[in-house]
Motif scaffolding. Structure first.
Motif, PDB file in Angstrom:
ATOM      1  N   GLY A  80       0.797  -1.208   0.000  1.00  0.00           N
ATOM      2  CA  GLY A  80       0.000   0.000   0.000  1.00  0.00           C
ATOM      3  C   GLY A  80       0.831   1.261   0.000  1.00  0.00           C
ATOM      4  O   GLY A  80       2.050   1.251   0.149  1.00  0.00           O
ATOM      5  N   GLN A  81       0.156   2.390  -0.178  1.00  0.00           N
ATOM      6  CA  GLN A  81       0.786   3.688  -0.192  1.00  0.00           C
ATOM      7  C   GLN A  81       0.472   4.425   1.109  1.00  0.00           C
ATOM      8  O   GLN A  81      -0.592   4.242   1.681  1.00  0.00           O
ATOM      9  N   PRO A  82       1.410   5.262   1.575  1.00  0.00           N
ATOM     10  CA  PRO A  82       1.144   6.022   2.804  1.00  0.00           C
ATOM     11  C   PRO A  82      -0.123   6.857   2.668  1.00  0.00           C
ATOM     12  O   PRO A  82      -0.358   7.495   1.633  1.00  0.00           O
ATOM     13  N   GLY A  83      -0.930   6.828   3.700  1.00  0.00           N
ATOM     14  CA  GLY A  83      -2.172   7.601   3.700  1.00  0.00           C
ATOM     15  C   GLY A  83      -3.332   6.914   3.015  1.00  0.00           C
ATOM     16  O   GLY A  83      -4.422   7.492   2.937  1.00  0.00           O
ATOM     17  N   ALA A  84      -3.128   5.717   2.490  1.00  0.00           N
ATOM     18  CA  ALA A  84      -4.204   4.980   1.822  1.00  0.00           C
ATOM     19  C   ALA A  84      -4.390   3.612   2.478  1.00  0.00           C
ATOM     20  O   ALA A  84      -3.457   3.063   3.052  1.00  0.00           O
ATOM     21  N   ILE A  85      -5.612   3.093   2.387  1.00  0.00           N
ATOM     22  CA  ILE A  85      -5.918   1.775   2.946  1.00  0.00           C
ATOM     23  C   ILE A  85      -6.145   0.818   1.793  1.00  0.00           C
ATOM     24  O   ILE A  85      -7.130   0.948   1.043  1.00  0.00           O
ATOM     25  N   PRO A  86      -5.246  -0.151   1.574  1.00  0.00           N
ATOM     26  CA  PRO A  86      -5.428  -1.097   0.481  1.00  0.00           C
ATOM     27  C   PRO A  86      -6.715  -1.893   0.647  1.00  0.00           C
ATOM     28  O   PRO A  86      -7.104  -2.266   1.754  1.00  0.00           O
ATOM     29  N   CYS A  87      -7.363  -2.158  -0.450  1.00  0.00           N
ATOM     30  CA  CYS A  87      -8.596  -2.946  -0.453  1.00  0.00           C
ATOM     31  C   CYS A  87      -8.806  -3.467  -1.863  1.00  0.00           C
ATOM     32  O   CYS A  87      -8.657  -2.723  -2.836  1.00  0.00           O
ATOM     33  N   LEU A  88      -9.142  -4.718  -1.996  1.00  0.00           N
ATOM     34  CA  LEU A  88      -9.397  -5.284  -3.307  1.00  0.00           C
ATOM     35  C   LEU A  88     -10.892  -5.222  -3.572  1.00  0.00           C
ATOM     36  O   LEU A  88     -11.676  -5.958  -2.965  1.00  0.00           O
ATOM     37  N   ARG A  89     -11.278  -4.354  -4.504  1.00  0.00           N
ATOM     38  CA  ARG A  89     -12.679  -4.149  -4.872  1.00  0.00           C
ATOM     39  C   ARG A  89     -12.810  -4.401  -6.369  1.00  0.00           C
ATOM     40  O   ARG A  89     -12.226  -3.666  -7.188  1.00  0.00           O
ATOM     41  N   LEU A  90     -13.561  -5.423  -6.732  1.00  0.00           N
ATOM     42  CA  LEU A  90     -13.672  -5.827  -8.127  1.00  0.00           C
ATOM     43  C   LEU A  90     -15.126  -6.187  -8.422  1.00  0.00           C
ATOM     44  O   LEU A  90     -15.770  -6.904  -7.658  1.00  0.00           O
ATOM     45  N   ALA A  91     -15.642  -5.699  -9.553  1.00  0.00           N
ATOM     46  CA  ALA A  91     -17.025  -5.962  -9.942  1.00  0.00           C
ATOM     47  C   ALA A  91     -17.079  -6.376 -11.407  1.00  0.00           C
ATOM     48  O   ALA A  91     -16.307  -5.890 -12.243  1.00  0.00           O
ATOM     49  N   GLY A  92     -18.006  -7.290 -11.700  1.00  0.00           N
ATOM     50  CA  GLY A  92     -18.274  -7.672 -13.078  1.00  0.00           C
ATOM     51  C   GLY A  92     -17.172  -8.465 -13.741  1.00  0.00           C
ATOM     52  O   GLY A  92     -17.037  -8.408 -14.970  1.00  0.00           O
ATOM     53  N   ALA A  93     -16.395  -9.230 -13.000  1.00  0.00           N
ATOM     54  CA  ALA A  93     -15.253  -9.957 -13.564  1.00  0.00           C
ATOM     55  C   ALA A  93     -15.530 -11.442 -13.672  1.00  0.00           C
ATOM     56  O   ALA A  93     -16.303 -12.018 -12.893  1.00  0.00           O
ATOM     57  N   ARG A  94     -14.857 -12.056 -14.653  1.00  0.00           N
ATOM     58  CA  ARG A  94     -14.795 -13.517 -14.767  1.00  0.00           C
ATOM     59  C   ARG A  94     -13.479 -13.944 -14.135  1.00  0.00           C
ATOM     60  O   ARG A  94     -12.404 -13.580 -14.605  1.00  0.00           O
ATOM     61  N   ILE A  95     -13.559 -14.698 -13.029  1.00  0.00           N
ATOM     62  CA  ILE A  95     -12.364 -15.073 -12.268  1.00  0.00           C
ATOM     63  C   ILE A  95     -12.045 -16.530 -12.570  1.00  0.00           C
ATOM     64  O   ILE A  95     -12.850 -17.421 -12.279  1.00  0.00           O
ATOM     65  N   VAL A  96     -10.885 -16.758 -13.171  1.00  0.00           N
ATOM     66  CA  VAL A  96     -10.524 -18.099 -13.610  1.00  0.00           C
ATOM     67  C   VAL A  96      -9.452 -18.674 -12.690  1.00  0.00           C
ATOM     68  O   VAL A  96      -8.625 -17.956 -12.129  1.00  0.00           O
ATOM     69  N   GLY A  97      -9.485 -20.002 -12.546  1.00  0.00           N
ATOM     70  CA  GLY A  97      -8.534 -20.677 -11.682  1.00  0.00           C
ATOM     71  C   GLY A  97      -9.029 -20.689 -10.249  1.00  0.00           C
ATOM     72  O   GLY A  97      -9.940 -19.953  -9.864  1.00  0.00           O
ATOM     73  N   PRO A  98      -8.420 -21.527  -9.410  1.00  0.00           N
ATOM     74  CA  PRO A  98      -8.851 -21.613  -8.005  1.00  0.00           C
ATOM     75  C   PRO A  98      -8.335 -20.440  -7.181  1.00  0.00           C
ATOM     76  O   PRO A  98      -7.165 -20.073  -7.266  1.00  0.00           O
ATOM     77  N   LEU A  99      -9.228 -19.838  -6.397  1.00  0.00           N
ATOM     78  CA  LEU A  99      -8.822 -18.798  -5.451  1.00  0.00           C
ATOM     79  C   LEU A  99      -8.526 -19.491  -4.129  1.00  0.00           C
ATOM     80  O   LEU A  99      -9.412 -19.817  -3.355  1.00  0.00           O
ATOM     81  N   ASN A 100      -7.225 -19.732  -3.875  1.00  0.00           N
ATOM     82  CA  ASN A 100      -6.803 -20.512  -2.719  1.00  0.00           C
ATOM     83  C   ASN A 100      -6.052 -19.607  -1.747  1.00  0.00           C
ATOM     84  O   ASN A 100      -4.927 -19.198  -2.000  1.00  0.00           O
ATOM     85  N   LEU A 101      -6.719 -19.286  -0.641  1.00  0.00           N
ATOM     86  CA  LEU A 101      -6.114 -18.469   0.412  1.00  0.00           C
ATOM     87  C   LEU A 101      -6.122 -19.228   1.740  1.00  0.00           C
ATOM     88  O   LEU A 101      -6.147 -18.623   2.809  1.00  0.00           O
TER      89      LEU A 101
END
Length: 535
Positions: A80-101
């Motif tokens: 992240g950048q100083p003064g900002a809060i990282p966040c993953l915000r995604l809409a309308g996407a085709r997500i391929v492959g396994p999301l393994n966390l």
């Protein structure tokens, strides 16, 4: 559940190489650049027909993002950048492959809206902030033992099931087994599809916020929350549960602990609702709900033995098609209606403080209503076999409400029910106790019998004079006193021993009155003793 090995950790999966910016596609670069500042990336085409999530598998490269890129960002690949809060915000996407966390320690919020997933999502044992899959289509989510520090929002999403995983023997759409959620779980308008399996496996779930499955939530398969701790309550008003699990259970809340459980306003369960041993500190509401037995016709509509609740609203929209089991349950307030009870109701050990019914737009105690006792006794008689406790409980409620006459009628009904279970000789004696003194709960019947027999004897003996035993001795013959002397077996009034009949019919009447006197006296003593013992 399909996808990567649920035992594989996110670090193992993505540590082999880091992503270079040059190999990212255009939508992935946009997401990469937006993540440090928490900006949203919207890949919607803007054409309603082209943005339907159900058709997400047809979306092209301009709307495709690899799950591995999302995982890399969540694991700190782009700080992240100083003064900002990282966040993953995604809409309308085709997500391929396994999301393994699996097993990952994630410090950022993951917010995905109206995205189509090619493979299942694995969050087993992960720690994450707020987790949002709003309006998405996902082929299974494994979030067992996951710790979510904020909300988990699956509103409007469709979660499908795959094959049984390493951790569940049944097909499962969404797993929150032994998860901990600091906020709420939001499944409003969501669909969880695992027909015949587990739509939701959340045994041992621990929460601080509420669990919301309202506004059109649909589950195909068992919603499994046994042993869950829900201090913020469970709200499933308007939900529909179909195609239950292998045991015919639509909703399993066995041994759960909740502040309130709302299964009202159009809630429909086509399978057993299980509440065995559940503890609900406030209200349990089925107002306006529909409870159907499992599709195979076996099993109850409601199984709630040993359940505890303060306010139990069971004013259903229609009678359940299967049995209702409340054995050993305890509630402070029971609210029911004419549609509450099926043909079979098991009430042995069921304890309640009061019963309330709707009247004039409000609720009031059900005592004092016309045919109240007959209605409640018929309710008890819906149970299989004879059990004394439901009668004693109902009589106790009438006594506390100040209706002692109704309490005695209930206890009389208890004795009549019990009589059916006795051997023939005991049943005969029971009938005798019933007609003479009402098992001691109608002692005035003894006076009626005494008056009738006294009148019969006086009129019969008054038409003729008997023969004296010894002429010139004893008191003159008095039909009334003579009759009373025959009916009262203890003591004597001097008439029975001083006179006899030469007429056979009157002599037999005298013998009959003596027998009736003994029977009446014995019945009074037995009935009063039984009443005093509250047996």
């Amino acid at each position: 559940m399909r996808g990567a090995d649920p035992c594989a950790g996110a670090g193992d999966h993505y540590s082999e190489r880091a992503f270079s910016y040059d190999e990212l596609t255009s939508p992935e670069r946009e997401l990469w650049n937006a993540f440090p500042e928490g900006r949203a990336v919207d890949l919607h085409a803007g054409v309603p027909g082209d943005d339907r999530v159900a058709e997400g598998g047809q979306w092209g490269p301009e709307r495709t993002v690899r799950a591995s890129v999302i995982a890399a960002l969540m694991l700190g690949a782009h700080s992240g950048q100083p003064g900002a809060i990282p966040c993953l915000r995604l809409a309308g996407a085709r997500i391929v492959g396994p999301l393994n966390l699996a097993g990952a320690q994630l410090a950022h919020t993951l917010w995905l809206e109206e995205c189509w997933f090619e493979e299942a999502v694995n969050l087993l044992g992960a720690t994450i902030q707020t987790l949002v899959f709003k309006g998405c289509r996902v082929p299974g989510i494994e979030a067992g033992a996951t710790r979510i520090e904020g909300n988990f929002d699956l509103g409007r999403s469709i979660v499908e099931s795959g094959a049984p995983s390493h951790f569940h023997h049944h097909i499962t759409a969404l797993s929150l087994t032994n998860a901990r959620v600091a906020g709420g779980v939001i499944l409003n308008k969501a669909e969880l599809n695992a027909p015949g399996g587990w739509a939701l496996a959340a045994g041992g779930l621990v929460m601080e916020g509420g669990f919301f499955c309202r506004s059109g939530f649909v589950a195909r398969g068992e919603v499994r929350l046994l042993g869950a701790q829900l201090p913020g309550g469970l709200f499933m008003n308007g939900a529909r549960l179909e195609e239950p699990g292998p045991r015919g259970v639509a909703l399993n809340l066995d041994n759960s602990v909740a502040s309130s459980v709302n299964l009202s306003n159009g809630f429909v369960a086509n399978g057993t609702v299980g509440l065995r041993g559940a503890r609900i500190s406030d209200s349990l509401s089925f107002e306006g709900a529909v409870l159907n037995r499992p599709p195979d016709g076996h099993g109850p509509s409601l199984s709630a033995p040993l359940m505890q609740a303060v306010d139990f609203d069971f004013a259903l929209a229609e009678p359940p098609s299967g049995a209702v089991d409340l054995r050993g349950a305890q509630v402070s307030y029971l609210h029911d209606s004419e549609h509450s009870w099926p043909e079979v109701v098991e009430l042995d050990g069921f304890v309640y403080g009061s019963i309330k019914v709707d009247e004039a737009g409000g609720r009031r105690e059900a005592v004092g209503q016309r045919n109240s006792v007959a209605h409640r006794v018929a309710w008890i008689r819906r149970g299989p076999g004879y059990n004394p406790q439901p009668y004693e409980q109902l009589a106790s409620w009438y006594r506390k409400a100040g209706h002692d006459d109704e309490a005695r009628r209930v206890l009389l009904a208890k004795q009549r029910h019990r009589r059916q279970t006795l051997p023939p000789a005991a049943r005969v004696w029971g009938h005798l106790l019933d007609v003479t003194v009402g098992y001691g709960y109608r002692p005035w019947l003894a006076g009626v019998w005494l008056l009738a027999l006294t009148l019969l004897g006086t009129l019969s003996f008054g038409t003729h004079s008997p023969n004296p035993v010894q002429r010139g001795e004893g008191a003159p013959f008095q039909p009334l006193v003579y009759t009373l002397d025959l009916l009262i077996p203890i003591g004597g009034l001097g008439q029975r021993t001083a006179w006899y009949w030469s007429n056979d019919s009157r002599q037999w009447l005298a013998y009959l009155l003596i027998a009736f006197g003994w029977v009446l006296t014995t019945s009074v003593i037995a009935g009063v003793t039984r009443a005093l013992q509250k047996n």
